[in-house]
Enzyme design. Structure first.
Site, PDB file in Angstrom:
ATOM      1  N   HIS A 656       0.814  -1.213  -0.130  1.00 15.16           N
ATOM      2  CA  HIS A 656      -0.152  -0.136   0.019  1.00 15.16           C
ATOM      3  C   HIS A 656       0.683   1.358  -0.143  1.00 15.16           C
ATOM      4  CE1 HIS A 656       0.231  -0.019   4.478  1.00 15.16           C
ATOM      5  NE2 HIS A 656       0.280   1.436   4.229  1.00 15.16           N
ATOM      6  N   ASP A 711      -0.848  -7.452   1.373  1.00 14.10           N
ATOM      7  CA  ASP A 711      -0.187  -6.025   1.499  1.00 14.10           C
ATOM      8  C   ASP A 711       1.379  -6.422   1.573  1.00 14.10           C
ATOM      9  OD1 ASP A 711       0.366  -3.307   1.484  1.00 14.10           O
ATOM     10  OD2 ASP A 711      -0.585  -3.346   3.707  1.00 14.10           O
ATOM     11  N   GLY A 803       3.136   5.554   9.480  1.00 14.44           N
ATOM     12  CA  GLY A 803       4.558   5.768   9.163  1.00 14.44           C
ATOM     13  C   GLY A 803       5.534   4.501   9.438  1.00 14.44           C
ATOM     14  N   SER A 805       4.408   1.498   8.634  1.00 14.58           N
ATOM     15  CA  SER A 805       3.938   0.576   7.449  1.00 14.58           C
ATOM     16  C   SER A 805       5.115   0.177   6.574  1.00 14.58           C
ATOM     17  CB  SER A 805       2.949   1.334   6.559  1.00 14.58           C
ATOM     18  OG  SER A 805       1.655   1.114   7.147  1.00 14.58           O
ATOM     19  N   GLY A 806       5.254  -1.210   6.250  1.00 15.26           N
ATOM     20  CA  GLY A 806       6.017  -1.572   5.519  1.00 15.26           C
ATOM     21  C   GLY A 806       7.288  -2.242   6.250  1.00 15.26           C
TER      22      GLY A 806
END
Ligand code: 4AZ
Length: 855
Positions: A656, A711, A803, A805-806
């Site tokens: 995403h 995701d 922030g 995320s990933g």
């Protein structure tokens, strides 16, 4: 076919039992002595009857032989052991009371040094000659250094002691003595040496074996810092089997501060590890050791040590051939503290152990008197507390301690409060002569005894906590007083036998949350059956039978014997194509596949630093603690998402993050910059940080922008990353890897520190727990797919946020290796109660990652 039959006629039988008798007849051609008879055991009497005189002779011979062997044994013991000589080296020091210090005494090749050293040696010889335990066995003594103040001589003495006298000699040497030599013809004064003591030492550190090329004497210059390093630092490793020492001196009234700026020696292992020891003396004697160091420390680790006088000795003993750079250190002198402690008359304030957060000096006593104004009481909050010393029995504070209101505190303690019931409190700090630590940082406050925590809950320890933390299932007061006498809310809480309240979905999750296991009782299966991780009850006979009877592999996961089993979607497949019964066998340090493939490609998931800094406030990560963590920046927007390093050229992140949004082309690799080895967003050009452009972004083709299913994304770097102490890859779990419910996992990132807040400057870490899928689906209905997992706490408090995320979920697995369990994906807000964070499951994507990247 190999056979184990004995060759005919070969050799003499070793022991054929009681019925065996040897004669002195010559051997026959079979190698057996002729005349050997194999008698039945019950036939012994018959033999005696044959000749009664022979029996008496036999008895006499046996007695004589026994006496002889006893005497021989005693003599052997006496000469070989009791009288065996043991080379013993004592290191010690003594004070020369009538001597004035000359600068030349710091140079061991000066004539002044030689002359004074000669006098000391003579005096020692005389002293030893007066003792029957020492005199006859004294071999040699040598003076290694002098220091100023009252002149102190550091020396070693070698003895060749009979074993039986070793202990007595150690006792005599450790007793402080005084030697007075009468004035010689040319000397007007007598030569007086006081406080003469010595202790047995590691003979490897004795001067005789010291390599002169690795012995250094350094004197602090003014207020300047003096730097020293291990030989060859940092370009070449320090030598193996080296004996090095650095004698550090300051002026007469000074103390020394020593800091290791970089420390990387071979890892500490039980025996024969390389070792650095710092002594509060110029003699390497155990009672004056301040610290023993080995392994690797991150630069942020506090390795500052203070002396109690103007000398320190640093020694390095190395064994290993392993290639480590060694250390870089600096020292400087500072005036001796005139006093320690003080009097406070304010309503609040702070105080700490001397030189905090440097290691406090040894032999120090401080007293603080706190007197708060008004009719109020004093409480002292110890925010940090590290007074750890080796060989102190738990619960006793016999060496270093803080004493307050009649209680002594020592060791390492989480934040604690001592509340007094008057307006005056005295705090005493004591450090003994050996081993020091970081010390303590404390705050004092005045409080109203009838309302010690206005608007808050008062823990029994005196600490004040938010009222909302009461009865939430978490021990916020270290003594659990916030979780006692609770009335649990039956709609979402379980009442433990010990009356703690715990979230309902923790019941029967395989983790003892109540502390008395009552949340796991009644979950057990009937007798002769066992409980699978998914709750199924199966006959015990099906456990470890090589078949996945539970359906989740848990009946085969922890069997002592690893067997080859028929392959299923839950069994680990070796490269040979065979499958093994053990769960998570990859890179666990044990070879489970016959072809060793489970232990191949395991150069991942390890940190460079063997030591981690103690957390001093907050949850800031440490340098090199998460070397696979990557920060992805978009020009003009700064940090946007996290990612993890899985190989020199590939990163794993969340799909995403790379979906075009509002016309901005997040899917274009050219808009991104990846920072590796980064800790502080404001220090992107700090040493070790690597800046990389992206060559390619592969979003999972099934990523659903609406549900966030699938995701996950793979990012290819334009050029390979260089692995270093702060840049290393994380391990990827096999498709069959299980991160069971209840397991503690770390989440890291520079995301918002509060919902709706701002991003963190320093990388943050938080420990959270895997939540079982059924609960996850209940908490976030109709939103959870098989690719997602909930990880967090139902009480909120610790969670990923915008922030993060990933970024990776880092799970410490068998053998201490860290595997990536998931990717930060989404959540309903941040740290909300009963709304844990949602993560993309990594094992689900193992073969997709392999197909796309070859990793
Ligand atoms: C985000 O917006 C985000 N609480 C990531 C994780 C969570 C919430 C939001 C989980 O990147």
């Amino acid at each position: 076919m190999k056979s184990n039959r004995v060759r005919k006629g070969g050799g003499r039988p070793k022991d054929l039992g009681a019925g065996l008798k040897y004669s002195s007849q010559p051997q026959n051609s079979n190698g057996l002595e002729e005349g050997v008879e194999f008698l039945p055991v019950n036939n012994a009497k018959k033999v005696e009857k044959r000749d009664p005189r022979r029996r008496a002779v036999l008895v006499a011979v046996v007695v004589a032989v026994s006496l002889l062997s006893l005497t021989a044994g005693f003599l052997v013991w006496h000469f070989q052991y009791r009288n065996a000589r043991v080379q013993t080296v004592f290191n010690g020091y003594l004070r020369l009371t009538n001597e004035k210090f000359l600068d030349a005494y710091e140079n061991s090749s000066s004539t002044e040094f030689g002359s004074l050293a000669g006098k000391v040696k003579d005096a020692l010889k005389l002293l030893y000659s007066e003792s029957p335990v020492l005199g006859p066995y004294h071999r040699e003594s040598s003076v290694t250094a002098f220091s100023e103040g009252s002149v102190i001589a550091y020396y070693w003495s070698e003895f060749s002691l009979p074993q039986r006298l070793v202990q007595e000699a150690e006792r005599v040497m450790a007793r402080e003595r005084v030697i007075t030599l009468p004035p010689r013809s040319r000397a007007l004064q007598s030569f007086v040496m006081t406080s003469v003591v010595a202790f047995p030492t590691d003979p490897r550190m004795a001067q005789t074996t010291l390599d002169n090329s690795c012995s250094f004497a350094l004197h602090a210059r003014g207020q300047e810092q003096t730097r020293f390093t291990t030989p060859g630092f940092p370009d070449s490793p320090y030598p193996a089997r080296a004996r090095c020492q650095w004698a550090l001196r300051g002026d007469a009234e000074a103390v020394l501060s020593l800091t290791f700026r970089s420390f990387d020696v071979a890892p500490c292992d039980e025996r024969g590890s390389d070792l650095v020891v710092v002594y509060n003396s110029l003699s390497p004697v155990e009672p004056h050791a301040l610290v023993r160091l080995c392994g690797t420390y991150p630069p942020s680790y506090n390795l500052t040590f203070l002396s109690s006088q103007n000398v320190l000795l640093v020694t390095l003993i190395t064994h290993s051939e392993r290639r480590h750079p060694g250390f870089k250190a600096v020292f400087f002198q500072l005036p001796k503290m005139s006093s320690c402690g003080g009097t406070f008359r304010d309503a609040q304030g702070t105080f700490s152990s001397p030189y905090y957060p440097g290691h406090y000096p040894p032999n120090t006593d401080c007293t603080w008197t706190i007197e708060v104004p008004g009719n109020r009481n004093v409480k002292v909050i110890f925010r940090q507390f590290f007074l750890v010393e080796p060989d102190v029995a738990l619960g006793t504070c016999t060496k270093d301690y803080v004493e307050i209101l009649g209680t002594r505190y020592c060791g390492e303690r989480p934040q604690f409060v001592v509340a007094g019931n008057s307006s005056r409190v005295t705090v005493r700090f004591h450090s003994d002569q050996s081993y020091t630590d970081t010390g303590f940082l404390a705050e004092f406050l005045s409080y109203n005894s009838s309302d010690p925590c206005p608007g808050m809950f008062t823990c029994k320890t005196g600490r004040c906590i938010q009222k909302t933390l009461r009865c939430d299932g978490w021990a916020d007061c270290t003594d659990y007083s916030d979780e006692k006498n609770c009335k649990c809310n039956a709609s979402h809480q379980f009442t433990c036998k010990n009356e703690f309240c715990k979230p309902l979905f923790w019941v029967c999750d395989g983790v003892n949350d109540c502390g008395d296991s009552s949340d796991e009782l009644g979950c057990s299966c009937p007798a002769e059956t066992f409980r699978c991780s998914n709750g199924k009850c199966l006959p015990k006979s099906q456990q470890c039978d090589g078949r996945d009877d539970c359906g989740d592999g848990s009946d085969e996961a922890t069997c002592a014997k690893v067997s080859t089993v028929p392959c299923t979607s839950r069994t680990y497949r070796c490269h040979s194509g065979l499958c093994v019964s053990k769960a998570n066998p990859e890179c666990d340090g044990k070879q489970d596949c016959a072809d060793g493939s489970d232990e191949k490609d395991c150069d991942c998931g390890l940190r460079s630093f063997s030591k981690q800094s103690r957390v001093v406030g907050g949850q800031n990560a440490d340098v090199g603690e998460w070397p696979w963590q990557v920060s992805l920046h978009v020009q003009g927007q700064g940090h946007v998402c996290g990612a993890s390093l899985i190989s020199p050229t590939w990163l794993v992140s969340a799909a995403h993050c790379y979906a075009d949004d509002g016309g901005f082309r997040y899917s274009d690799p050219a808009v991104w910059t990846a920072y590796l080895g980064l800790l502080d967003q404001s220090k992107r050009s700090a040493p070790g940080v690597q800046e990389h452009r992206l060559k390619r972004i592969i979003r999972h083709p099934s990523f659903n922008d609406f549900t966030y299913d699938y995701d996950i994304a793979l990012l290819e770097l334009e050029r390979p990353a260089a692995f270093s102490s702060v840049v290393r890859p994380i391990c990827l779990p096999d498709a069959t890897h299980v991160f069971r419910a209840g397991k503690a996992i770390w989440v890291t990132g520079w995301g918002h520190t509060q919902e709706g807040g701002t991003g963190a400057v320093v990388l943050q870490k938080g420990e959270i727990r895997v939540i079982n899928q059924t609960t996850c689906e209940k908490l976030l209905p109709q939103q959870i797919t098989a690719r997602m997992m909930c990880v967090g706490y139902l009480s909120g408090a610790v969670d990923a946020c915008q922030g993060d995320s990933g970024g990776p979920l880092s799970s410490v697995e068998a053998d201490g290796r860290i595997f990536q369990a998931g990717v930060v994906s989404w959540g309903e807000g941040c740290a909300r109660r009963e709304k844990p964070g949602v993560y993309t499951r990594l094992p689900w994507f193992r073969s997709w990652i392999k197909d796309q990247t070859g990793v």
